[in-house]
Design a protein around this motif. Structure first.
Motif, PDB file in Angstrom:
ATOM      1  N   ASP A   1      -7.371  56.523  15.272  1.00 24.17           N
ATOM      2  CA  ASP A   1      -8.276  55.481  14.800  1.00 24.17           C
ATOM      3  C   ASP A   1      -8.148  54.298  15.757  1.00 24.17           C
ATOM      4  OD1 ASP A   1      -6.478  53.229  13.514  1.00 24.17           O
ATOM      5  OD2 ASP A   1      -5.641  55.144  12.829  1.00 24.17           O
ATOM      6  N   SER A   2      -9.101  53.395  15.732  1.00 32.10           N
ATOM      7  CA  SER A   2      -9.145  52.306  16.714  1.00 32.10           C
ATOM      8  C   SER A   2      -7.927  51.394  16.642  1.00 32.10           C
ATOM      9  CB  SER A   2     -10.427  51.495  16.550  1.00 32.10           C
ATOM     10  OG  SER A   2     -10.493  50.925  15.254  1.00 32.10           O
ATOM     11  N   ASN A   3      -7.411  51.123  15.451  1.00 36.60           N
ATOM     12  CA  ASN A   3      -6.242  50.239  15.331  1.00 36.60           C
ATOM     13  C   ASN A   3      -5.001  50.882  15.942  1.00 36.60           C
ATOM     14  OD1 ASN A   3      -7.649  48.169  13.986  1.00 36.60           O
ATOM     15  ND2 ASN A   3      -7.424  49.243  12.054  1.00 36.60           N
ATOM     16  N   THR A   4      -4.805  52.162  15.699  1.00 30.61           N
ATOM     17  CA  THR A   4      -3.662  52.867  16.284  1.00 30.61           C
ATOM     18  C   THR A   4      -3.784  52.905  17.797  1.00 30.61           C
ATOM     19  OG1 THR A   4      -3.414  54.219  14.297  1.00 30.61           O
ATOM     20  CG2 THR A   4      -2.359  55.030  16.308  1.00 30.61           C
ATOM     21  N   ALA A   5      -4.966  53.208  18.307  1.00 32.75           N
ATOM     22  CA  ALA A   5      -5.184  53.264  19.754  1.00 32.75           C
ATOM     23  C   ALA A   5      -4.891  51.910  20.395  1.00 32.75           C
ATOM     24  CB  ALA A   5      -6.607  53.706  20.062  1.00 32.75           C
ATOM     25  N   GLU A   6      -5.329  50.844  19.759  1.00 33.60           N
ATOM     26  CA  GLU A   6      -5.095  49.509  20.308  1.00 33.60           C
ATOM     27  C   GLU A   6      -3.613  49.154  20.284  1.00 33.60           C
ATOM     28  OE1 GLU A   6      -6.459  46.268  22.367  1.00 33.60           O
ATOM     29  OE2 GLU A   6      -7.656  47.967  21.677  1.00 33.60           O
ATOM     30  N   LEU A   7      -2.923  49.473  19.196  1.00 35.70           N
ATOM     31  CA  LEU A   7      -1.484  49.206  19.130  1.00 35.70           C
ATOM     32  C   LEU A   7      -0.721  50.018  20.172  1.00 35.70           C
ATOM     33  CD1 LEU A   7      -0.897  48.969  15.294  1.00 35.70           C
ATOM     34  CD2 LEU A   7      -0.652  47.120  16.958  1.00 35.70           C
ATOM     35  N   LEU A   8      -1.121  51.262  20.396  1.00 35.86           N
ATOM     36  CA  LEU A   8      -0.471  52.077  21.424  1.00 35.86           C
ATOM     37  C   LEU A   8      -0.687  51.485  22.808  1.00 35.86           C
ATOM     38  CD1 LEU A   8      -1.253  55.643  20.047  1.00 35.86           C
ATOM     39  CD2 LEU A   8       1.009  54.585  20.240  1.00 35.86           C
ATOM     40  N   ALA A   9      -1.875  50.945  23.053  1.00 37.09           N
ATOM     41  CA  ALA A   9      -2.157  50.311  24.348  1.00 37.09           C
ATOM     42  C   ALA A   9      -1.336  49.037  24.523  1.00 37.09           C
ATOM     43  CB  ALA A   9      -3.646  50.014  24.465  1.00 37.09           C
ATOM     44  N   ILE A  10      -1.250  48.225  23.474  1.00 35.06           N
ATOM     45  CA  ILE A  10      -0.449  47.002  23.542  1.00 35.06           C
ATOM     46  C   ILE A  10       1.025  47.362  23.740  1.00 35.06           C
ATOM     47  CG2 ILE A  10       0.368  45.008  22.222  1.00 35.06           C
ATOM     48  CD1 ILE A  10      -2.495  44.985  20.925  1.00 35.06           C
ATOM     49  N   HIS A  11       1.485  48.380  23.028  1.00 37.53           N
ATOM     50  CA  HIS A  11       2.875  48.832  23.184  1.00 37.53           C
ATOM     51  C   HIS A  11       3.138  49.257  24.620  1.00 37.53           C
ATOM     52  CE1 HIS A  11       6.334  51.595  22.712  1.00 37.53           C
ATOM     53  NE2 HIS A  11       6.730  50.659  21.853  1.00 37.53           N
ATOM     54  N   LYS A  12       2.212  49.986  25.209  1.00 38.17           N
ATOM     55  CA  LYS A  12       2.367  50.425  26.596  1.00 38.17           C
ATOM     56  C   LYS A  12       2.419  49.223  27.537  1.00 38.17           C
ATOM     57  CE  LYS A  12       2.458  53.515  29.926  1.00 38.17           C
ATOM     58  NZ  LYS A  12       3.526  54.505  30.056  1.00 38.17           N
ATOM     59  N   ALA A  13       1.572  48.218  27.305  1.00 33.03           N
ATOM     60  CA  ALA A  13       1.578  47.015  28.145  1.00 33.03           C
ATOM     61  C   ALA A  13       2.930  46.318  28.069  1.00 33.03           C
ATOM     62  CB  ALA A  13       0.466  46.064  27.701  1.00 33.03           C
ATOM     63  N   VAL A  14       3.454  46.181  26.861  1.00 30.11           N
ATOM     64  CA  VAL A  14       4.748  45.535  26.667  1.00 30.11           C
ATOM     65  C   VAL A  14       5.851  46.369  27.315  1.00 30.11           C
ATOM     66  CG1 VAL A  14       6.437  44.851  24.914  1.00 30.11           C
ATOM     67  CG2 VAL A  14       4.023  44.303  24.590  1.00 30.11           C
ATOM     68  N   GLU A  15       5.781  47.675  27.133  1.00 24.09           N
ATOM     69  CA  GLU A  15       6.772  48.585  27.729  1.00 24.09           C
ATOM     70  C   GLU A  15       6.766  48.474  29.256  1.00 24.09           C
ATOM     71  OE1 GLU A  15       5.966  53.000  27.818  1.00 24.09           O
ATOM     72  OE2 GLU A  15       7.508  52.913  26.261  1.00 24.09           O
ATOM     73  N   LEU A  16       5.584  48.454  29.859  1.00 26.16           N
ATOM     74  CA  LEU A  16       5.481  48.322  31.314  1.00 26.16           C
ATOM     75  C   LEU A  16       6.083  47.008  31.789  1.00 26.16           C
ATOM     76  CD1 LEU A  16       1.863  49.677  31.906  1.00 26.16           C
ATOM     77  CD2 LEU A  16       3.987  50.708  32.742  1.00 26.16           C
ATOM     78  N   CYS A  17       5.789  45.936  31.083  1.00 23.27           N
ATOM     79  CA  CYS A  17       6.304  44.628  31.479  1.00 23.27           C
ATOM     80  C   CYS A  17       7.818  44.545  31.309  1.00 23.27           C
ATOM     81  CB  CYS A  17       5.608  43.519  30.696  1.00 23.27           C
ATOM     82  SG  CYS A  17       3.874  43.343  31.182  1.00 23.27           S
ATOM     83  N   CYS A  18       8.352  45.185  30.284  1.00 23.30           N
ATOM     84  CA  CYS A  18       9.804  45.214  30.086  1.00 23.30           C
ATOM     85  C   CYS A  18      10.503  45.966  31.213  1.00 23.30           C
ATOM     86  CB  CYS A  18      10.154  45.852  28.749  1.00 23.30           C
ATOM     87  SG  CYS A  18       9.914  44.790  27.326  1.00 23.30           S
ATOM     88  N   SER A  19       9.793  46.874  31.858  1.00 22.23           N
ATOM     89  CA  SER A  19      10.392  47.692  32.915  1.00 22.23           C
ATOM     90  C   SER A  19      10.434  46.983  34.265  1.00 22.23           C
ATOM     91  CB  SER A  19       9.638  49.020  33.045  1.00 22.23           C
ATOM     92  OG  SER A  19       8.369  48.823  33.640  1.00 22.23           O
ATOM     93  N   VAL A  20       9.833  45.811  34.356  1.00 23.03           N
ATOM     94  CA  VAL A  20       9.785  45.068  35.614  1.00 23.03           C
ATOM     95  C   VAL A  20      10.486  43.731  35.418  1.00 23.03           C
ATOM     96  CG1 VAL A  20       8.273  44.025  37.345  1.00 23.03           C
ATOM     97  CG2 VAL A  20       7.615  46.170  36.258  1.00 23.03           C
ATOM     98  N   SER A  21      11.593  43.549  36.080  1.00 21.14           N
ATOM     99  CA  SER A  21      12.401  42.345  35.855  1.00 21.14           C
ATOM    100  C   SER A  21      11.624  41.061  36.147  1.00 21.14           C
ATOM    101  CB  SER A  21      13.686  42.392  36.681  1.00 21.14           C
ATOM    102  OG  SER A  21      13.387  42.457  38.058  1.00 21.14           O
ATOM    103  N   ALA A  22      10.671  41.098  37.061  1.00 21.34           N
ATOM    104  CA  ALA A  22       9.890  39.904  37.391  1.00 21.34           C
ATOM    105  C   ALA A  22       9.009  39.448  36.227  1.00 21.34           C
ATOM    106  CB  ALA A  22       9.024  40.165  38.624  1.00 21.34           C
ATOM    107  N   CYS A  23       8.768  40.310  35.260  1.00 19.18           N
ATOM    108  CA  CYS A  23       7.924  39.958  34.108  1.00 19.18           C
ATOM    109  C   CYS A  23       8.715  39.309  32.978  1.00 19.18           C
ATOM    110  CB  CYS A  23       7.232  41.206  33.557  1.00 19.18           C
ATOM    111  SG  CYS A  23       5.979  41.890  34.640  1.00 19.18           S
ATOM    112  N   VAL A  24      10.006  39.530  32.936  1.00 16.36           N
ATOM    113  CA  VAL A  24      10.824  39.063  31.813  1.00 16.36           C
ATOM    114  C   VAL A  24      10.925  37.544  31.832  1.00 16.36           C
ATOM    115  CG1 VAL A  24      13.108  39.166  30.745  1.00 16.36           C
ATOM    116  CG2 VAL A  24      12.112  41.222  31.761  1.00 16.36           C
ATOM    117  N   GLY A  25      10.633  36.929  30.693  1.00 14.59           N
ATOM    118  CA  GLY A  25      10.756  35.489  30.545  1.00 14.59           C
ATOM    119  C   GLY A  25       9.678  34.670  31.230  1.00 14.59           C
ATOM    120  N   ARG A  26       8.526  35.268  31.501  1.00 14.30           N
ATOM    121  CA  ARG A  26       7.478  34.566  32.256  1.00 14.30           C
ATOM    122  C   ARG A  26       6.286  34.156  31.401  1.00 14.30           C
ATOM    123  NH1 ARG A  26       6.162  36.550  37.896  1.00 14.30           N
ATOM    124  NH2 ARG A  26       5.113  34.573  37.736  1.00 14.30           N
TER     125      ARG A  26
END
Length: 111
Positions: A10-35
């Motif tokens: 459903d659209s809400n689940t798809a959007e949450l999965l996309a947001i989760h992926k964005a957050v996950e990607l940013c957590c994996s790059v030290s330059a993104c932390v705390g910015r």
């Protein structure tokens, strides 16, 4: 920027999965932390769930709490932005709706 295939959701689940992926990607790059990261979403429902206004569907609670926790780590936030005002994001969403695989590209895209 990225797009990913999340299967039939459903659209809400798809959007949450996309947001989760964005957050996950940013957590994996030290330059993104705390910015003071800002993630934009065109789902008012998903944004409101993440920002603490309700918890949404019971089966999504763990995903929502994981997003919230990682946003604190990143000093990030999720904001609503209508799809009509962001044709670029709309095109990425359409790419992700196909089964052609994930697309990820890093760069300095400014504000």
């Amino acid at each position: 920027m990225f797009s990913l295939y999340v299967g039939i959701q459903d659209s809400n689940t798809a959007e949450l999965l996309a947001i989760h992926k964005a957050v996950e990607l940013c957590c994996s790059v030290s330059a993104c932390v705390g910015r003071n990261l800002v993630i934009e979403s065109d789902s008012m429902v998903a944004v409101s769930w993440i920002n603490g206004k309700g918890i949404g569907n019971f089966k999504l609670v763990n995903l929502i709490y994981d997003i919230r926790s990682n946003l604190k780590f990143l000093k990030g936030e999720v904001k609503f932005r209508s799809r009509a005002s962001n044709q670029f994001a709309d095109n990425l969403a359409k790419m992700g709706s196909g089964e052609k695989g994930d697309f990820i590209e890093w760069g300095d895209f400014g504000n």
